[in-house]
Structure formats: C-alpha cells, structure tokens
Design an enzyme around this catalytic site. Sequence first.
Site, PDB file in Angstrom:
ATOM      1  N   HIS A 171       0.869  -1.189   0.000  1.00  0.00           N
ATOM      2  CA  HIS A 171       0.000   0.000   0.000  1.00  0.00           C
ATOM      3  C   HIS A 171       0.902   1.234   0.000  1.00  0.00           C
ATOM      4  O   HIS A 171       1.478   1.585   1.020  1.00  0.00           O
ATOM      5  CB  HIS A 171      -0.900   0.018   1.237  1.00  0.00           C
ATOM      6  CG  HIS A 171      -1.865   1.169   1.269  1.00  0.00           C
ATOM      7  ND1 HIS A 171      -3.140   1.042   1.767  1.00  0.00           N
ATOM      8  CD2 HIS A 171      -1.764   2.461   0.877  1.00  0.00           C
ATOM      9  CE1 HIS A 171      -3.765   2.200   1.684  1.00  0.00           C
ATOM     10  NE2 HIS A 171      -2.931   3.077   1.137  1.00  0.00           N
ATOM     11  N   HIS A 175       1.622   5.373  -1.676  1.00  0.00           N
ATOM     12  CA  HIS A 175       1.279   6.572  -2.434  1.00  0.00           C
ATOM     13  C   HIS A 175       2.556   7.172  -3.014  1.00  0.00           C
ATOM     14  O   HIS A 175       3.453   7.563  -2.268  1.00  0.00           O
ATOM     15  CB  HIS A 175       0.587   7.601  -1.544  1.00  0.00           C
ATOM     16  CG  HIS A 175      -0.733   7.139  -1.005  1.00  0.00           C
ATOM     17  ND1 HIS A 175      -1.919   7.338  -1.680  1.00  0.00           N
ATOM     18  CD2 HIS A 175      -1.049   6.476   0.130  1.00  0.00           C
ATOM     19  CE1 HIS A 175      -2.913   6.822  -0.970  1.00  0.00           C
ATOM     20  NE2 HIS A 175      -2.406   6.288   0.134  1.00  0.00           N
ATOM     21  N   LYS A 223      -9.166  -0.527  -6.007  1.00  0.00           N
ATOM     22  CA  LYS A 223      -9.212   0.163  -4.727  1.00  0.00           C
ATOM     23  C   LYS A 223     -10.583   0.784  -4.490  1.00  0.00           C
ATOM     24  O   LYS A 223     -11.090   1.550  -5.316  1.00  0.00           O
ATOM     25  CB  LYS A 223      -8.139   1.261  -4.666  1.00  0.00           C
ATOM     26  CG  LYS A 223      -8.123   2.074  -3.365  1.00  0.00           C
ATOM     27  CD  LYS A 223      -7.842   1.176  -2.151  1.00  0.00           C
ATOM     28  CE  LYS A 223      -7.866   1.969  -0.845  1.00  0.00           C
ATOM     29  NZ  LYS A 223      -6.600   2.645  -0.580  1.00  0.00           N
ATOM     30  N   HIS A 256     -10.418   0.994   1.675  1.00  0.00           N
ATOM     31  CA  HIS A 256     -10.216   1.984   2.722  1.00  0.00           C
ATOM     32  C   HIS A 256     -11.419   1.838   3.649  1.00  0.00           C
ATOM     33  O   HIS A 256     -12.530   2.255   3.317  1.00  0.00           O
ATOM     34  CB  HIS A 256     -10.139   3.400   2.155  1.00  0.00           C
ATOM     35  CG  HIS A 256      -9.932   4.442   3.213  1.00  0.00           C
ATOM     36  ND1 HIS A 256      -8.728   5.099   3.377  1.00  0.00           N
ATOM     37  CD2 HIS A 256     -10.755   4.921   4.177  1.00  0.00           C
ATOM     38  CE1 HIS A 256      -8.833   5.937   4.404  1.00  0.00           C
ATOM     39  NE2 HIS A 256     -10.057   5.847   4.893  1.00  0.00           N
ATOM     40  N   HIS A 309      -4.613  -0.858   5.851  1.00  0.00           N
ATOM     41  CA  HIS A 309      -4.235  -0.027   7.004  1.00  0.00           C
ATOM     42  C   HIS A 309      -5.211  -0.160   8.183  1.00  0.00           C
ATOM     43  O   HIS A 309      -5.789   0.813   8.645  1.00  0.00           O
ATOM     44  CB  HIS A 309      -4.055   1.435   6.612  1.00  0.00           C
ATOM     45  CG  HIS A 309      -5.142   2.046   5.773  1.00  0.00           C
ATOM     46  ND1 HIS A 309      -6.490   1.927   6.057  1.00  0.00           N
ATOM     47  CD2 HIS A 309      -5.065   2.822   4.664  1.00  0.00           C
ATOM     48  CE1 HIS A 309      -7.186   2.582   5.149  1.00  0.00           C
ATOM     49  NE2 HIS A 309      -6.344   3.137   4.296  1.00  0.00           N
ATOM     50  N   ASP A 332       1.245   2.580   3.570  1.00  0.00           N
ATOM     51  CA  ASP A 332       0.395   3.756   3.354  1.00  0.00           C
ATOM     52  C   ASP A 332       1.239   5.028   3.432  1.00  0.00           C
ATOM     53  O   ASP A 332       0.746   6.090   3.825  1.00  0.00           O
ATOM     54  CB  ASP A 332      -0.758   3.815   4.360  1.00  0.00           C
ATOM     55  CG  ASP A 332      -1.843   4.822   3.982  1.00  0.00           C
ATOM     56  OD1 ASP A 332      -1.894   5.216   2.807  1.00  0.00           O
ATOM     57  OD2 ASP A 332      -2.618   5.227   4.865  1.00  0.00           O
ATOM     58  N   HIS A 349       3.055  14.573   1.820  1.00  0.00           N
ATOM     59  CA  HIS A 349       2.465  15.897   1.650  1.00  0.00           C
ATOM     60  C   HIS A 349       3.541  16.913   2.001  1.00  0.00           C
ATOM     61  O   HIS A 349       4.329  16.689   2.929  1.00  0.00           O
ATOM     62  CB  HIS A 349       1.260  16.114   2.571  1.00  0.00           C
ATOM     63  CG  HIS A 349       0.088  15.235   2.286  1.00  0.00           C
ATOM     64  ND1 HIS A 349      -0.772  15.454   1.230  1.00  0.00           N
ATOM     65  CD2 HIS A 349      -0.386  14.134   2.923  1.00  0.00           C
ATOM     66  CE1 HIS A 349      -1.721  14.528   1.239  1.00  0.00           C
ATOM     67  NE2 HIS A 349      -1.507  13.712   2.252  1.00  0.00           N
TER      68      HIS A 349
END
Length: 345
Positions: free
Chosen positions: A13, A15, A99, A136, A174, A247, A251
């Site tokens: 998982h 990003h 997903k 999720h 998660h 996960d 940012h």
Amino acid sequence: MDRITLRRPDDWHLHLRDGEMLKAVLPETARHFARAIIMPNLVPPVVTGAQAASYRDRILAALPEGMSFEPLMTLYLTEDTDPADVAAAHASGLVKAVKLYPAGATTNSHSGVRDFDKVRPVFETMAEIGLPLCTHGEVTAHEVDIFDREAVFIETVLDPIRRATPGLKVVMEHITTSDAVDYVAANETNLGATITTHHLMINRNHILVGGIKPHYYCLPVAKRASHQLALRKAATSGDARYFLGTDSAPHTDPNKEQACGCAGCFTATNTMALLAHVFEEENALDRLEGFTSLHGPAFYGLPVNEGTLTLAKGAARSLAGKLATGEGPVTQFDPGHPIEWDVVG
C-alpha cells in the site's frame, strides 16, 4: 540478535503521487522495496486500464538509473467503473487490485463510491477472475465518530459485501483497531489485512498530548493504545493474513502544517528500521521476514523476491529529517525517540 537478513520486502500500500513529488519519493521506496501496490487516488484518479498503463510508464520513467522496482498497479473504483475494462486490465497483467474508497473518506477520494449496489457487477467480475479488492475501511457519515468509523465500516459495508460476493478476495488496508483484527481472525477465507508502520509506532496520544503533531495525523486516524497493541500482536504473530502496507503518503510541510492539514505519514525512508525496532520490542524478529516479504506475495499469488535486505543494530540515531521535493519539503516520519536499527545491505 543484532543483524538480520530478509528476502527483499514489498510494500502492499503506497502513495507515489505524480510529477515532481513522484520523482522525489520514488527512490525512497525503491531503495529497500522490490515492489509496491500503487494507490490510484491521483487528480484525476486512475480509473481505467489505459490510465493505469500511462501512470506505470511515468513511474518507471522517474526511477533513477541503477534502481530496480516494479509498480503493481491498481484501479480506482467509481460507480461508473466498467467490469469489462477491469477484467481486461487484469488479464493483461497490468492491474493487480481495485481500490475502494468510500466517497470523501480520505485524500482525493471524492470520486469514490456512495451507492455500493452500483458497483456490485464489478465485485462479481473480480470474484470470477480472482482480482483482489483493496478497501479503505471507514464510513463517512458525519454522525459516526471518527474513532468508530472503521468498526462501523466492517459491520455495515465490508461484511455485507463479502456475504453477497463470497468468492471476492479482500484486503482490509491499514487496519487500526482490535475490531479489524477480530474480524480477520473470524474469517479465514479470501481475506487479508495490511498494517502500516506508523500505526505500529503511535496511538492517538502521540498525536494530541503536549500539542497537536500534524505529521502524525493520518486517515484512518490512530486509535487508543489498546488498539495499537492489538495491531502489534497481529503483525508479529506470524499469521500470513497480515502483511506490510506502509500507506506512506507524502504531503509538503505547508499542506500538513496549516489550519486544515492533510492526512498522511511519509514513512517510506525509514520503514524497515522502524519495523525492526517494533519486532524486536515484541520479541519477534524471526517473524519480520514473513510480515514484510512472504505473506503479501502469497496472498496476491506472486513469487517471493530473489534479492535480500540486511538490517543491523548499531548506535542509536534520530530519524528526524526532511525530503526535498520539487513541490516543497516533506517531513519524514519520526517516532520521537532514537532508533538503533538501520538497513546496511
């Protein structure tokens, strides 16, 4: 034990974002991980097989020379998703999962699902072809407390989906609660669960006590210490239904450190050192390889990686740091105390 060698791990998982952020964060994963399930919640989201192929090309183009890494692509489920496109993308070998984001549950999830009956044909197709659904697991109703949203999702969304489509393979991504651990324990067929690095390291006290820590804020939000302990027990149990999904979600600092900051912890850089710390604390270093390198491939029907990764215990060091990106600095996850483990080979 002060040294351990594992099969090269995978992240189930992850990003990576896109553009300048992708270029900066990809090497932080590829340095240690052979493969990763890539999240599709870009803007706009990765909805079709063609879009997934294009995104995969951009990821591989951003991979530094000399690094090896395989992105395992996913599709973002919407109420307009075409089951035939999903089947074709899977048959081509490109897409490894779909997903499910409940609409509004987390970052860039507004195109997600509101009416689950509308996506039932997609679930039926996925069950037929053996394509996993990654969830999720939170409801989004305003009247449901944020600390209860995972438990309510399991009862009102996940369990009904699985009962209606019993052949569907599902990954509870998660997980953050003992409720999720209990659900996995009670369901031995077609069900797996990923656990993040940061949910093993922190609970909600770490976010809130002594002042709000924006770089510990994630979704699903960290829960009580009792839930953290349940996750640790599950991750270190040796049960093949649990495997690593970081996960890791970058940012920039300005987007995290504002009045309405973004959810996500950027853990890619230091995950393996942190996991060695956790597994040593739980007297389970001999089970670290299963959690990071063996259980995930078994669930997804993929071969175990041929390469290895070695961790060693040495002088305690701080993990506080920032990653420079073309979009601005990204703060790396720091547990707030020194760590003695590090990747050495």
